[in-house]
Scaffold this motif. Structure first.
Motif, PDB file in Angstrom:
ATOM      1  N   MET A  12     -10.874  -8.586  35.360  1.00  0.00           N
ATOM      2  CA  MET A  12     -12.216  -8.785  35.462  1.00  0.00           C
ATOM      3  C   MET A  12     -12.783  -9.901  36.049  1.00  0.00           C
ATOM      4  SD  MET A  12     -12.987  -5.640  34.361  1.00  0.00           S
ATOM      5  CE  MET A  12     -14.995  -5.499  34.261  1.00  0.00           C
ATOM      6  N   ASP A  34      -7.265 -20.829  33.932  1.00  0.00           N
ATOM      7  CA  ASP A  34      -6.279 -19.708  33.418  1.00  0.00           C
ATOM      8  C   ASP A  34      -5.047 -20.592  32.882  1.00  0.00           C
ATOM      9  OD1 ASP A  34      -6.189 -16.541  33.583  1.00  0.00           O
ATOM     10  OD2 ASP A  34      -4.150 -17.502  33.155  1.00  0.00           O
ATOM     11  N   GLN A  36      -2.371 -19.511  33.300  1.00  0.00           N
ATOM     12  CA  GLN A  36      -1.162 -19.014  34.179  1.00  0.00           C
ATOM     13  C   GLN A  36      -1.239 -19.510  35.649  1.00  0.00           C
ATOM     14  OE1 GLN A  36       1.542 -16.897  33.365  1.00  0.00           O
ATOM     15  NE2 GLN A  36       0.719 -16.331  31.576  1.00  0.00           N
ATOM     16  N   VAL A  69     -12.102 -13.772  28.822  1.00  0.00           N
ATOM     17  CA  VAL A  69     -10.695 -13.605  28.341  1.00  0.00           C
ATOM     18  C   VAL A  69     -10.676 -12.379  27.166  1.00  0.00           C
ATOM     19  CG1 VAL A  69     -10.126 -16.274  28.284  1.00  0.00           C
ATOM     20  CG2 VAL A  69     -11.241 -15.380  26.363  1.00  0.00           C
TER      21      VAL A  69
END
Ligand SMILES: NC(=O)c1ccc[n+]([C@@H]2O[C@H](COP(=O)([O-])OP(=O)(O)OC[C@H]3O[C@@H](n4cnc5c(N)ncnc54)[C@H](OP(=O)(O)O)[C@@H]3O)[C@@H](O)[C@H]2O)c1
Length: 273
Positions: A12, A34, A36, A69
């Motif tokens: 999103m 993030d 990641q 999230v």
């Protein structure tokens, strides 16, 4: 010159950022956070925005924090941001796209009055054809509402609700709605194949029909039921199909499914809070 920090750089967030960049939003004003590093490096390469693995540092001075999230971890994420927000003279606008978590709940976690806009977008946002319902709490001013609207309009249609409880209804209509149409398309493809069409033709005919019907309904100045009547000539083929749907209780099935969806949205709020 509104600076935006996205917490969570998944599907999103990426689609909203993509929509904003396409509309000319200054990439330097956007930061995505993030854990990641791989997702961050991809989003950085694609959109040339700022990225960070440090949520707290990225929220120290931005104008808007977008919580993108999964609902299951929202509480942990918000509680971790609390000390950084406590140190700020001017509080940012918080925009949450997490399903099921109320603005009031986020405010309670932060233990202070703060402007919060809660949004319910949907997956067609990924192709800038989204539909979002928005709710602003009492602390949100008009300028902040305009900012939230600009963000969500970058990925499609937006509408405001005055009562936060109506976000459950938005979830039942447009949040989960794409899946209903996918299910209907699946059923049409399977039925077309059973009648002898090959997979590719059945799929393409179904998808193009769905696209055509939605495009026609949007372009038309008459209601969808009138459009349906216009395709349904007396004694014709469509009439037989519509009769079958009606006699099998399609409307009741849809109503029941959407009630279950809204109930689940309410229950999720209790689970995750
Ligand atoms: N997709 C939809 O149709 C839709 C519709 C309406 C609303 N929403 C809402 O939108 C939100 C995001 O959905 P999504 O589909 O974009 O999910 P997603 O693709 O899983 O994105 C969430 C991202 O947040 C990252 N993340 C996890 N912990 C984090 C932390 N502590 N700080 C910062 N980032 C963190 C995740 O990393 P990991 O993968 O490593 O966990 C992931 O990259 C959800 O709350 C959902 O309810 C989604």
């Amino acid at each position: 010159m509104t600076t935006l920090t996205f917490i969570g750089a998944g599907n999103m967030a990426t689609s909203i950022i993509g929509g904003l960049i396409e509309q000319g939003y200054d990439a330097n004003l956007i930061t995505a956070c993030d854990p990641q590093t791989q997702s961050l490096s991809q989003i950085q390469t694609t959109f040339a925005i700022n990225t960070s693995t440090d949520n707290i540092a990225a929220c120290k001075a931005c104008d808007v924090i977008i919580l993108a999230v999964k609902p299951q971890i929202l509480k942990t994420v918000v509680l971790a941001l609390k000390p950084a927000l406590e140190q700020r003279q001017e509080l940012p606008l918080i925009i949450s796209i997490a399903a099921g978590i109320s603005a009031q709940q986020i405010q309670q976690w932060l233990e202070k009055p703060i402007a919060i806009v809660r949004c319910m977008p949907n997956t067609p946002s990924l192709v800038q054809k989204g539909a979002s319902g928005l709710y602003a709490n009492a602390e949100t001013n008009q300028q902040q509402k305009d900012i939230a609207q600009t963000l969500l309009q970058a990925v499609g249609y937006t509408t405001w609700v005055d009562d936060e409880a109506l976000i459950d209804a938005v979830t039942a209509v447009s949040g989960s709605g794409p899946a209903y149409f996918f299910l209907f398309m699946e059923a049409m493809i399977e039925a077309g194949i059973k009648q002898g069409l090959d997979q590719e033709s059945a799929t393409k005919l179904t998808l193009q029909t769905a696209l055509g019907a939605a495009t026609l309904a949007q372009a038309s100045d008459v209601s969808v039921d009138e459009l349906r009547r216009r395709v349904t000539s007396a004694g014709g083929t469509t009439e037989q199909a519509i009769k079958h749907f009606e006699q099998s209780g399609l409307r009741e099935i849809v109503e029941g499914a959407m009630l279950d969806c809204a109930e689940r949205s309410k229950a999720m709020a209790k689970e995750f809070n």
